[in-house]
Design an enzyme around this catalytic site. Structure first.
Site, PDB file in Angstrom:
ATOM      1  N   THR A 338       1.572   9.801 -25.223  1.00 11.77           N
ATOM      2  CA  THR A 338       0.531   9.224 -24.394  1.00 11.77           C
ATOM      3  C   THR A 338       0.597   7.708 -24.431  1.00 11.77           C
ATOM      4  O   THR A 338       1.033   7.109 -25.425  1.00 11.77           O
ATOM      5  CB  THR A 338      -0.863   9.694 -24.845  1.00 11.77           C
ATOM      6  OG1 THR A 338      -1.870   9.077 -24.020  1.00 11.77           O
ATOM      7  CG2 THR A 338      -1.128   9.316 -26.299  1.00 11.77           C
ATOM      8  N   ASP A 339       0.170   7.096 -23.343  1.00 14.63           N
ATOM      9  CA  ASP A 339       0.028   5.652 -23.297  1.00 14.63           C
ATOM     10  C   ASP A 339      -1.277   5.269 -24.002  1.00 14.63           C
ATOM     11  O   ASP A 339      -2.120   6.131 -24.280  1.00 14.63           O
ATOM     12  CB  ASP A 339       0.006   5.187 -21.838  1.00 14.63           C
ATOM     13  CG  ASP A 339      -0.005   3.677 -21.714  1.00 14.63           C
ATOM     14  OD1 ASP A 339       0.446   3.000 -22.655  1.00 14.63           O
ATOM     15  OD2 ASP A 339      -0.474   3.184 -20.676  1.00 14.63           O
ATOM     16  N   LYS A 340      -1.420   3.998 -24.287  1.00 16.59           N
ATOM     17  CA  LYS A 340      -2.650   3.528 -24.933  1.00 16.59           C
ATOM     18  C   LYS A 340      -3.622   2.977 -23.903  1.00 16.59           C
ATOM     19  O   LYS A 340      -4.738   3.483 -23.761  1.00 16.59           O
ATOM     20  CB  LYS A 340      -2.334   2.454 -25.978  1.00 16.59           C
ATOM     21  CG  LYS A 340      -3.581   1.869 -26.646  1.00 16.59           C
ATOM     22  CD  LYS A 340      -3.218   0.816 -27.647  1.00 16.59           C
ATOM     23  CE  LYS A 340      -2.687  -0.440 -26.968  1.00 16.59           C
ATOM     24  NZ  LYS A 340      -3.743  -1.143 -26.177  1.00 16.59           N
TER      25      LYS A 340
END
Length: 575
Positions: A338-340
């Site tokens: 996942t991206d932040k």
């Protein structure tokens, strides 16, 4: 420059390769465009009818492709064969039952996937990208799909080039063309024509659809749209058939196994009965009955029903499932990347405070930060779309400095780019003094400063460790009468201070991560942000810090393999 439009409308679009060898004036003349006016509304409509929408592909819910997805299963073929065999051996009720089961299985899958395709089509119709085009002598926002050859288009930093353009005006333009050429470095653009036969990567006088403006600004005339662009030609040549999921592969293998077993048993039983001198018709009917008996008639219906039930549950959670078989793969996930920013965090930057350096006060740091924007307007709505600048202008600190800003006049701007990672603005105060204000990434700004206090570096490290975003602001007096800013001027700066911003975690992010952990799913965070910032956010959300990784380390297969095996903490990647 003013050119008269030809009496007859132009023919087909030039194409970027043909336009690149011509001067800008020749291209405008060939497309029948008046340089200072653009196309008229009537001419735009005529060309839209001639060239169609500026779209590489459109998403349509089509009946037959969706139906074919349901029918291309070996198991369904086996069931149809079993139904025919049942009918031939006189078991017509069995044949009808098997036919109904096949119809229900195909119908369930078709209805659910077709509804998903319709929903996806509706979503696609709601997505609109706009660009600035000159029409009837006025700059106006138009939908990208409405562009036609001959439209005059404005390009700015960060824009995605909406069509193939022949450039007419260029101000320090550089474009990232890696999507087409694979070249990682941005390409300088100019107005010069190139020789015939020049490769795509060397068309310096053109901007290509799908590429990104990394630096500068420009104006160009559209020479090709949609599938006629270089990007569109590549997209049209790609096979967009979705890959089979693991569930489909496993089901196909099982179906083929049943086909082989049924074929082998039917053949062997028929041969044995004939060898035992049984009547051929009776032997054939008995063999077909065996084939029908070993066929799992309800399996397709059970699979389709289960996947359809999962799709309905997902839809109640506002999740669109276009292909039912993907639900099984979703259930098999054991590692989630996942991206932040915008995923674990709100994606909305908030200004926190100013950290002064040396003898400066926090008010002065805020004031210099407000002056260091591309636009001269004193409004948070006119700061060029930069989220950090917008957050600064929205803050209460900005309201307190508005009166002081009235005494400054913006003289020149050296825009932000991703190589320098800073912006420089030349301002003049009420006493006539000229001051260069530079604002950008702390590591690059500090490298251009002299006599940076050690306390400032310690403060920067502390802010990074706290998970905050930081922008450094520096100033330098310049000679009176200066009217321009060059990259060479960004030296000998004096650090004014730091502007501290925060992208807070989402309120429900920690709960979602705990649920994923309870389901046995390991979460790996991949981010282009500062590694210390990412680590702090992950710790706040309950993810154990597993260390930082650079992009080059991620590109190393062995390192990435060890990274994936690392448990339980998340890895980090800096782009």
């Amino acid at each position: 420059m003013s050119l008269s439009a030809p009496a007859r409308p132009p023919g087909p679009a030039l194409g970027v390769a043909s336009a690149a060898v011509l001067s800008g004036d020749d291209v405008l003349r060939g497309l029948g465009v008046v340089a200072l006016e653009g196309l008229s509304g009537e001419e735009v409509l005529r060309r839209q009818a001639q060239f169609g929408p500026n779209a590489v592909a459109t998403h349509r819910a089509r009946v037959f492709p969706v139906l074919w997805h349901q029918l291309r299963s070996p198991l369904l073929g086996l069931l149809v064969a079993a139904a025919v065999a049942s009918f031939l051996v006189g078991e017509r009720s069995d044949a009808v039952i098997i036919g109904l089961i096949v119809s229900v299985s195909v119908g369930l899958g078709f209805v659910n996937e077709y509804r998903a395709e319709q929903a996806a089509e509706a979503l696609h119709s709601q997505i609109h990208h706009q660009t600035v085009a000159l029409r009837d002598g006025e700059a106006t926002l138009v939908d990208v799909t409405a562009l036609v050859p001959g439209d005059l288009v404005e390009l700015r930093l960060g824009d995605i080039v909406p069509a193939d353009l022949r450039l007419l005006e260029v101000t320090g333009l550089e474009c990232d063309e890696s999507v087409l050429t694979g070249e990682s470095l941005p390409v300088d653009k100019s107005l010069a024509a190139v020789a015939a036969g020049t490769s795509l990567a060397e068309l310096s006088g053109c901007a290509l659809m799908g590429t990104v403006v990394r630096t500068g600004a420009a104006r160009g005339v559209v020479v090709a749209t949609g599938a006629h662009t270089e990007f569109g030609k590549i997209a049209a040549g790609l096979d967009t058939h979705p890959l089979d999921t693991e569930f489909q592969v496993g089901l196909r293998r099982f179906s083929l196994l049943l086909v082989y077993v049924a074929g082998a048993l039917t053949t062997s039983i028929f041969v044995i009965n004939v060898a035992l001198h049984k009547p051929i018709i009776d032997a054939l009917l008995f063999s077909l009955a065996i084939a029908v008996g070993i066929t799992p008639q309800l399996l397709p219906a059970v699979v389709s029903t289960s996947l359809a039930a999962g799709s309905r549950r997902m839809s109640r959670r506002k999740v669109l499932v276009k292909r039912l078989v993907c639900i099984e793969d979703l259930g098999d996930v054991d590692v989630l990347f996942t991206d932040k920013t915008g995923t674990l965090t709100t994606g909305r930057i908030e200004y926190m405070r100013a950290v002064p350096a040396g003898r400066n006060g926090s008010d002065a740091v805020t004031r210099w930060g407000l002056l260091g924007t591309e636009n001269a307007a004193r409004d948070e709505q006119d700061v060029g779309g930069n989220p950090l600048d917008q957050a600064l202008w929205r803050s209460p600190a900005a309201a307190g400095e508005r009166a002081a800003l009235e005494g400054y006049t913006q003289v020149a701007v050296l825009p932000f780019d991703h190589e320098r990672r800073m912006i420089s603005v030349l301002v003049r105060d009420s006493n006539g003094r000229s001051i260069l204000v530079t604002k950008g990434a702390p590591e690059t700004v500090l490298d251009r400063c002299v006599d940076v206090p050690p306390e400032a570096r310690d403060a920067l490290a502390a802010e990074f460790a706290a998970g905050n975003r930081v922008v450094a602001v520096a100033t330098r007096p310049v000679a009176p009468g200066s009217q321009a800013v060059e990259p060479e001027d960004e030296r000998g700066l004096s650090l004014a201070g730091l502007l501290v911003f925060l992208d807070p975690p989402k309120a429900d992010a920690a709960t979602a991560l705990r649920r994923l952990s309870g389901l046995g799913i390991a979460v790996k965070v991949v981010t282009g942000d500062n590694a210390a910032v990412a680590a702090k956010v992950c710790r706040d959300l309950g993810l154990t810090d597993a260390g930082a990784m650079t992009g080059s380390e991620v590109d190393t297969p062995w390192t990435t393999h060890n990274w994936l095996r690392r448990s339980p903490g998340p890895p980090f990647s800096r782009a």
